[in-house]
Design a protein around this motif. Structure first.
Motif, short mmCIF file in Angstrom:
data_model
loop_
_atom_site.label_atom_id
_atom_site.label_comp_id
_atom_site.label_asym_id
_atom_site.label_seq_id
_atom_site.Cartn_x
_atom_site.Cartn_y
_atom_site.Cartn_z
N GLN A 194 0.99 -1.68 0.13
CA GLN A 194 0.03 0.24 0.49
C GLN A 194 0.77 1.28 0.15
O GLN A 194 1.72 1.15 0.24
CB GLN A 194 -1.10 0.55 1.01
CG GLN A 194 0.08 0.12 3.12
CD GLN A 194 0.14 -1.65 3.16
OE1 GLN A 194 0.96 -1.70 2.40
NE2 GLN A 194 -0.22 -0.91 4.38
N TRP A 195 0.38 2.06 -0.85
CA TRP A 195 1.48 2.98 -0.78
C TRP A 195 1.01 4.57 -0.04
O TRP A 195 0.29 4.67 0.82
CB TRP A 195 1.02 3.69 -2.69
CG TRP A 195 1.06 3.61 -3.33
CD1 TRP A 195 0.92 2.19 -4.13
CD2 TRP A 195 2.53 3.75 -4.12
NE1 TRP A 195 1.26 2.37 -5.54
CE2 TRP A 195 2.77 2.96 -4.72
CE3 TRP A 195 3.31 4.53 -3.90
CZ2 TRP A 195 3.84 2.44 -5.44
CZ3 TRP A 195 4.42 4.04 -4.48
CH2 TRP A 195 4.97 3.74 -5.50
N MET A 196 1.94 5.23 0.45
CA MET A 196 2.36 6.34 1.72
C MET A 196 2.94 7.83 0.89
O MET A 196 3.73 7.12 0.46
CB MET A 196 2.98 5.66 2.76
CG MET A 196 2.69 4.27 2.95
SD MET A 196 4.32 3.97 4.06
CE MET A 196 4.25 5.43 6.08
N SER A 197 1.77 8.35 0.98
CA SER A 197 2.33 9.85 0.93
C SER A 197 2.14 10.45 2.22
O SER A 197 1.98 10.25 2.67
CB SER A 197 1.11 10.74 -0.17
OG SER A 197 0.34 9.87 -1.49
N TRP A 198 3.77 11.21 1.66
CA TRP A 198 4.13 11.62 2.56
C TRP A 198 4.65 13.43 2.88
O TRP A 198 4.83 13.87 1.64
CB TRP A 198 5.36 10.79 3.75
CG TRP A 198 6.68 10.75 2.61
CD1 TRP A 198 6.21 9.69 1.54
CD2 TRP A 198 7.40 11.72 1.96
NE1 TRP A 198 7.66 10.14 0.85
CE2 TRP A 198 8.20 10.75 1.50
CE3 TRP A 198 8.27 13.10 3.30
CZ2 TRP A 198 9.40 11.46 0.67
CZ3 TRP A 198 9.23 13.10 2.15
CH2 TRP A 198 10.01 12.81 1.34
N ILE A 199 5.37 14.24 3.37
CA ILE A 199 6.12 15.62 3.69
C ILE A 199 6.92 15.71 5.14
O ILE A 199 6.04 15.22 5.72
CB ILE A 199 4.55 16.30 3.08
CG1 ILE A 199 5.32 17.78 2.95
CG2 ILE A 199 3.98 16.21 4.37
CD1 ILE A 199 4.47 18.78 2.68
N HIS A 200 7.97 15.88 4.79
CA HIS A 200 8.96 16.42 5.58
C HIS A 200 7.81 18.37 6.07
O HIS A 200 7.91 18.74 5.78
CB HIS A 200 9.82 17.12 5.00
CG HIS A 200 10.94 17.54 6.62
ND1 HIS A 200 11.07 17.77 7.06
CD2 HIS A 200 11.56 16.94 6.98
CE1 HIS A 200 11.98 18.71 7.59
NE2 HIS A 200 12.97 17.52 7.11
N SER A 201 8.02 18.06 8.20
CA SER A 201 7.44 19.35 8.02
C SER A 201 7.90 20.38 8.01
O SER A 201 7.10 21.91 7.52
CB SER A 201 7.55 18.71 9.80
OG SER A 201 8.40 19.26 10.20
N ARG A 202 9.34 20.71 8.02
CA ARG A 202 9.77 22.09 7.20
C ARG A 202 8.78 22.22 5.94
O ARG A 202 8.72 23.73 5.39
CB ARG A 202 11.26 21.94 6.73
CG ARG A 202 11.57 22.28 8.05
CD ARG A 202 13.39 22.33 8.14
NE ARG A 202 14.08 22.68 9.40
CZ ARG A 202 14.67 21.72 9.37
NH1 ARG A 202 14.84 20.42 9.17
NH2 ARG A 202 15.56 21.73 10.79
#
Length: 309
Positions: A194-202
């Motif tokens: 399953q795919w995980m879409s993520w982002i760094h907090s900065r």
């Protein structure tokens, strides 16, 4: 610049308020715990507990709406679902009613949502124009977004931010995983495909700041890094950075028993989301790849990656 923030003491709101306040913005933060606002958001921040405390004559340049009870937590009983709904949809409706009454309306309303809007879409590549698979989280996000978009009827520029999993040293989804991974008990979830879409907090903070400052940007934006990964890839990268094995797997059936079928779908399903509109607008991610984002996040945590406590 004067900015009203809901959810300013939360996981996403806290670093955003610190950044905005550090840049000279005058912040007003709505919180159920006003005693925590100055500690978390800065000494110069004004705390309120209700929109009724704001005079209609007080003008804001921007409103940022991030309030909401954590979606992952206790089982989704009907009472829990109502709490999730009220803390997002009903609060946003109250916020937009306040904006409607204001003598001077803000230039922009930036309102939160999540990539859960799309539901479990398998391997489909998703952008802001993509369809969805129905489910509780989609319905919650759709109503939340619709409540915010009503402000456009009053001439307010509205930006909806569908956020992926946020990597931050201060908590979020990474916090409960680290103790297990450091013990060599890291595990992929279900099939791991399953795919995980993520982002760094900065990068998340940079997205919000860009939307505040760009009068030509409105509508829906995916706040995700341009390179989503599968759960298997995430597990491999995190375990490698921590120099620990990760051979285990959490069976899907176990998660469904522990979390319930609806909430377990958050972990067993996924979204392969791209930030198409941000990229088209020329936004440049500081952390486009998971390994560099994880390495930076872990380096900020005392006792991790060789950093002394």
């Amino acid at each position: 610049m004067r900015i009203l923030v809901t959810g300013g003491t939360g996981f996403l709101g806290n670093p955003l308020c610190q950044d905005l306040g550090g840049s000279g913005a005058r912040l007003v933060v709505l919180s159920r715990r006003p005693d925590r606002v100055r500690d978390r958001c800065g000494l110069g921040v004004t705390a309120i507990t209700s929109f009724s405390e704001l005079p209609s004559s007080l003008a804001f340049d921007a409103v940022i709406n991030l309030a909401g009870e954590p979606i992952v937590g206790p089982r989704w009983t009907e009472a829990r679902k109502k709490l999730l709904w009220d803390s997002r949809v009903e609060l946003t409706r109250s916020l937009v009613d306040y904006i409607d009454r204001a003598d001077v309306r803000p230039n922009v309303l930036i309102s939160g949502s999540t990539v859960g809007f799309y539901g479990d879409r398998g391997d489909c590549i998703l952008d802001e124009t993509s369809g969805y698979a129905d489910g509780f989280v989609h319905r919650l996000c759709a109503a939340w977004e619709a409540a915010a978009l009503r402000a456009a009827d009053f001439g307010v520029r509205v930006c909806i931010v569908r956020t992926g999993m946020v990597l931050a040293a201060t908590g979020g989804f990474l916090a409960p995983l680290l103790p297990l991974f450091r013990l060599g008990l890291g595990a992929r979830i279900g099939s791991g495909e399953q795919w995980m879409s993520w982002i760094h907090s900065r990068d998340y903070v940079a997205v919000i700041r860009r939307l505040i400052d760009a009068p030509d940007m409105s509508g829906v934006f995916n706040a995700t890094a341009p390179n989503p990964v599968t759960n298997r890839q995430f597990t491999e990268i995190l375990s490698r950075l921590l120099r620990r094995p990760a051979f285990l797997a959490v069976p899907a059936g176990v998660l469904r028993v522990l979390m319930g079928r609806e909430m377990s779908s958050l972990l067993l399903g996924g979204q392969r989301v791209l930030p198409a509109r941000l990229l088209a607008a020329g936004f440049r991610f500081r952390y486009p790849e998971l390994e560099m984002a994880l390495r930076d996040t872990l380096s900020q945590m005392p006792g991790i990656l060789g950093v002394p406590p």
